[in-house]
Design a protein around this motif. Structure first.
Motif, PDB file in Angstrom:
ATOM      1  N   PHE A 226       0.847  -1.315  -0.024  1.00 44.39           N
ATOM      2  CA  PHE A 226       0.027  -0.123  -0.031  1.00 44.39           C
ATOM      3  C   PHE A 226       0.852   1.043   0.076  1.00 44.39           C
ATOM      4  CE2 PHE A 226      -2.566  -3.387   1.816  1.00 44.39           C
ATOM      5  CZ  PHE A 226      -3.924  -3.151   1.236  1.00 44.39           C
ATOM      6  N   PHE A 227       0.598   2.121  -0.936  1.00 42.93           N
ATOM      7  CA  PHE A 227       1.284   3.326  -1.148  1.00 42.93           C
ATOM      8  C   PHE A 227       0.418   4.492  -0.122  1.00 42.93           C
ATOM      9  CE2 PHE A 227       3.054   1.014  -4.329  1.00 42.93           C
ATOM     10  CZ  PHE A 227       4.556   1.395  -4.605  1.00 42.93           C
ATOM     11  N   LYS A 228       0.961   5.192   0.658  1.00 48.46           N
ATOM     12  CA  LYS A 228       0.234   5.850   1.399  1.00 48.46           C
ATOM     13  C   LYS A 228       1.019   7.383   1.713  1.00 48.46           C
ATOM     14  CE  LYS A 228       1.288   3.634   5.517  1.00 48.46           C
ATOM     15  NZ  LYS A 228       2.151   4.693   6.289  1.00 48.46           N
ATOM     16  N   PRO A 229       1.014   8.153   0.661  1.00 49.53           N
ATOM     17  CA  PRO A 229       1.729   9.493   1.025  1.00 49.53           C
ATOM     18  C   PRO A 229       1.006  10.441   1.863  1.00 49.53           C
ATOM     19  CG  PRO A 229       0.927   9.304  -1.113  1.00 49.53           C
ATOM     20  CD  PRO A 229       0.589   8.189  -0.765  1.00 49.53           C
ATOM     21  N   PRO A 230       1.690  11.027   3.057  1.00 51.75           N
ATOM     22  CA  PRO A 230       0.976  11.854   3.727  1.00 51.75           C
ATOM     23  C   PRO A 230       0.472  13.290   3.129  1.00 51.75           C
ATOM     24  CG  PRO A 230       3.259  12.122   4.222  1.00 51.75           C
ATOM     25  CD  PRO A 230       3.009  11.091   3.179  1.00 51.75           C
ATOM     26  N   ARG A 231      -0.661  13.848   3.473  1.00 47.27           N
ATOM     27  CA  ARG A 231      -1.362  14.945   3.036  1.00 47.27           C
ATOM     28  C   ARG A 231      -0.459  16.063   3.823  1.00 47.27           C
ATOM     29  NH1 ARG A 231      -5.029  15.696  -0.451  1.00 47.27           N
ATOM     30  NH2 ARG A 231      -6.062  17.425  -0.713  1.00 47.27           N
ATOM     31  N   PHE A 232       0.684  16.445   3.422  1.00 52.84           N
ATOM     32  CA  PHE A 232       1.406  17.754   3.755  1.00 52.84           C
ATOM     33  C   PHE A 232       1.826  18.669   3.032  1.00 52.84           C
ATOM     34  CE2 PHE A 232       3.001  14.371   7.086  1.00 52.84           C
ATOM     35  CZ  PHE A 232       2.303  14.620   8.114  1.00 52.84           C
ATOM     36  N   SER A 233       1.832  19.747   3.245  1.00 54.37           N
ATOM     37  CA  SER A 233       2.349  20.945   2.310  1.00 54.37           C
ATOM     38  C   SER A 233       3.849  20.522   1.555  1.00 54.37           C
ATOM     39  CB  SER A 233       2.285  22.177   2.759  1.00 54.37           C
ATOM     40  OG  SER A 233       3.139  22.286   3.938  1.00 54.37           O
TER      41      SER A 233
END
Length: 77
Positions: free
Chosen positions: A58-65
């Motif tokens: 599972f690819f799960k990049p964080p939602r950060f600026s």
């Protein structure tokens, strides 16, 4: 190619097969992207001769600026 929006999760299925004559152990890993962006619930599996199995990554990049859109080449092995 796996397309995923920051903050979301996208699956990748890796099919493995033991084509040998003895039981074997397979470890799946991903290189080329931040390790915190990857989840492999079952990274190591034992396979009997002739046995096949699908392993989920599972690819799960964080939602950060700081999360930058673009292509991130990776290798799953």
């Amino acid at each position: 190619m796996v397309v995923v929006e920051p903050g979301a999760t996208a699956p990748l299925t890796i099919d493995v097969e033991n084509i040998g004559t003895v039981a074997d152990e397979v470890e799946v890993s991903v290189e080329g992207v931040d390790g915190e962006w990857i989840a492999i619930p079952v990274p190591i599996v034992k396979l009997k001769p002739g046995e096949k199995m699908a392993i989920k990554v599972f690819f799960k990049p964080p939602r950060f600026s700081e999360s930058i859109a673009g292509n991130y080449p990776f290798v799953a092995k």
